[in-house]
Design a protein around this motif. Sequence first.
Motif, mmCIF file in Angstrom:
data_model
loop_
_atom_site.group_PDB
_atom_site.id
_atom_site.type_symbol
_atom_site.label_atom_id
_atom_site.label_comp_id
_atom_site.label_asym_id
_atom_site.label_seq_id
_atom_site.Cartn_x
_atom_site.Cartn_y
_atom_site.Cartn_z
ATOM 1 N N ASN A 153 -14.381 2.573 -3.207
ATOM 2 C CA ASN A 153 -13.617 1.344 -3.389
ATOM 3 C C ASN A 153 -12.199 1.509 -2.854
ATOM 4 O OD1 ASN A 153 -15.700 -0.160 -4.785
ATOM 5 N ND2 ASN A 153 -15.344 1.243 -6.499
ATOM 6 N N TYR A 154 -11.527 0.400 -2.694
ATOM 7 C CA TYR A 154 -10.202 0.408 -2.062
ATOM 8 C C TYR A 154 -9.114 0.829 -3.048
ATOM 9 C CZ TYR A 154 -5.961 -1.262 0.227
ATOM 10 O OH TYR A 154 -4.714 -1.346 0.779
ATOM 11 N N SER A 192 -8.683 -9.729 -4.232
ATOM 12 C CA SER A 192 -8.176 -8.761 -3.245
ATOM 13 C C SER A 192 -9.263 -8.306 -2.280
ATOM 14 C CB SER A 192 -7.562 -7.550 -3.954
ATOM 15 O OG SER A 192 -8.554 -6.825 -4.651
ATOM 16 N N THR A 193 -10.534 -8.286 -2.748
ATOM 17 C CA THR A 193 -11.618 -7.855 -1.871
ATOM 18 C C THR A 193 -11.908 -8.866 -0.774
ATOM 19 O OG1 THR A 193 -13.144 -8.766 -3.514
ATOM 20 C CG2 THR A 193 -12.756 -6.381 -3.551
ATOM 21 N N ASP A 248 -5.936 -4.178 5.812
ATOM 22 C CA ASP A 248 -4.570 -4.008 6.301
ATOM 23 C C ASP A 248 -3.588 -4.900 5.559
ATOM 24 O OD1 ASP A 248 -5.471 -2.159 8.081
ATOM 25 O OD2 ASP A 248 -5.466 -3.504 9.821
ATOM 26 N N ASP A 249 -4.090 -6.011 4.988
ATOM 27 C CA ASP A 249 -3.206 -6.962 4.303
ATOM 28 C C ASP A 249 -3.169 -6.752 2.795
ATOM 29 O OD1 ASP A 249 -2.652 -8.220 6.733
ATOM 30 O OD2 ASP A 249 -4.423 -9.513 6.558
ATOM 31 N N ARG A 250 -4.084 -5.956 2.253
ATOM 32 C CA ARG A 250 -4.152 -5.796 0.797
ATOM 33 C C ARG A 250 -2.900 -5.181 0.166
ATOM 34 N NH1 ARG A 250 -10.406 -3.678 -0.043
ATOM 35 N NH2 ARG A 250 -11.377 -5.396 1.126
ATOM 36 N N TRP A 268 -1.177 -4.913 -5.955
ATOM 37 C CA TRP A 268 -1.042 -3.601 -5.315
ATOM 38 C C TRP A 268 0.416 -3.209 -5.186
ATOM 39 C CZ3 TRP A 268 -4.535 -0.258 -5.669
ATOM 40 C CH2 TRP A 268 -5.883 -0.597 -5.603
ATOM 41 N N LYS A 269 1.294 -4.190 -4.989
ATOM 42 C CA LYS A 269 2.731 -3.888 -4.992
ATOM 43 C C LYS A 269 3.162 -3.417 -6.378
ATOM 44 C CE LYS A 269 4.448 -6.916 -1.305
ATOM 45 N NZ LYS A 269 5.381 -8.022 -0.992
ATOM 46 N N CYS A 270 2.647 -4.091 -7.404
ATOM 47 C CA CYS A 270 2.976 -3.697 -8.773
ATOM 48 C C CYS A 270 2.550 -2.256 -9.035
ATOM 49 C CB CYS A 270 2.289 -4.658 -9.746
ATOM 50 S SG CYS A 270 2.539 -4.283 -11.499
#
Length: 645
Positions: free
Chosen positions: A128-129, A57-58, A63-65, A71-73
């Motif tokens: 962190n994101y 993911s990094t 914007d797309d993560r 992340w949806k989960c």
Amino acid sequence: MKIRAYRYLSTSFTLPCLMQDAQSSEGFVAVLIRLSCWIHNLVERGNLERGRNGIWSTEVEEDDRPQLEWWKCKKWAMHILGRFYDRYASPQNIEKCYTAFSDYYLKTFNAGVIHCLMHQLEVKRQGNYVSPRVLQGIFNYFVESVEHGGSWKLLKPHFFTIFTDIVFPMMCYSKEDEQLWQDDPYEYIRMKFDIFEDLVSPLVAAQHFLTNCCAKRKNILDPVMAYCVHILDTPAEQRDPTRKDGALHVVGSVADILLKKKMYKDQLESMLVTHVFPEFQSPHGYMRARACWMLHYFSEISFASDANLQFGLQQVVNCLTGDKELPVKVEAAVALQYLIKHQSIAESCIQPCVRLIIQELLVVIKETENDDLTSVLQELIETYSDQISDVAVSLCANLVSTFNEIVDPTGQSDEDSYKALTALGILSAIQSLVKATFNETDIMAQMEGTLMDMMALVLQNGVLDFYEEMFALLDLFTTLSVSPRMWLMLQVIYEAFGRDAFDCFTDMVSVLYNFVKVDVETFLSDTKHIEMIISMCKTVMSGDPGEDPQIHACKLLEVLVLQCQGRIDSYIPSVAEIALERLTRECKTPNLRTMCIQVVISILYYNPTMMLTLLEKTHVASSPEPITTQFFTQWLKDADLYGGL
């Protein structure tokens, strides 16, 4: 997909009975174990998940993560947690039947949930994101937790860290804000004012958490305010202006709380003069916008000095009329509306430049399509109606032009709810303008000509979203008199009714009353006028629109009969047939039955012999006997209910 399905099936409506049984294999324990697995994913996988395509993911742009599967989960896991807590576990919200589940959840599970969510905030705090929707879900959960004593004990030790390291930075003007401001100020305005964006905004959720803590928990407001005051008191050359923006943002967010506490209330004027007024001259557009925003949120304070209030008002007007940055103009316009509403001297202070303000507002509305500004315009029109009467026609033309630019009245425009709200606001402003000049015959005539094409196009092209507003305008223009060109609108209304406005009969009926009552001679001069009125009433009475529209149809028929006494003999049988036919069917409310009988009574007054003959010819479906006896029996029984005759 499984998590989404579980969310809808198990949390959207009610908690299934099996899940409410603690002893069942599908009961409390099983449900919470499943949630524990999802929370494990939420915590242990951090922000380094590898997707099914093998990409970490990094390695993906921020914007797309949010579109990555993990992340949806996490987002849907947060949805489920939030829904469970809000609907089935939060003591202040739940129905009585969920008390047992709530007790079990709070005693055995809630502490683990809060620990996991705090871990995610720690991930965010370390730089962190964390996806915006997950962050929003965390703060939404905490908003509910603040009101529960046990949950608050878990949160309280961490509150100040959450505030200073996460919430406060979110409330500061960011690099992303700056980029959007510079690249697309229209989108920046939309993002800041769109109520639909607020529903998914982590910033709004964080604000709610902060205000909830300050309002409902002791010893929270004072340290929050002390932190902000320290930033505000820092010399400008030693302070990042974005941090001052954040401090003012926090102070404004708790404005309602500060206004209720004497210790703070008495210092608010000084705070505005010292820390807000200087920002009207700031070289940073976002600070000028924040200054306007602060006057909006503190518009209710009692100024000890009229000079301070007048200075603030003048600065807001200058920002609206002279600033080159659109977001500043929008914030200034909204602030001006609230200052006029809450400060008694604001109206007279602004009066000399009200025309300039309105002209600038029209320009900004055209450029931004912001519906908040249309309510500002409406407020100005209603407040300064006497001062703008001589420019009402040109103002009306500008509003029509703006409406046509935002929404294509031919019905070809795309379905944009944001534009539709703005267009509705413009139509409300037009209505306010018409009402303000209602008794000015010449001005009304000129505005009628300006509005005629717009009203006709909307109705002819089936732009249903604006039918109610069009009929309201038509009602205003036909209340005192009906011009020759306005008579043409009766045909337009009739065609719209037959095409797609059947469900709008209650909205249009007041206009139809006016056509019948206001100018009887012109109405009777063309038999098509009579036929259109009767035809619409017959369609409503024979259809199934509900009894309220049918009551209005009966009243319209009664008005027709009484206004045209002795001049519509050939149409009386048709009118009587409409009312009598409806009487032979069930009336669920006495009001409809009363109105049907009242139509017949009006015809008895018009021509007794004709009406009695028609009664003798009418039969109830289940009886060979004429309706005459039943009619008079019911009339006498309901005698106390009739009015208007």
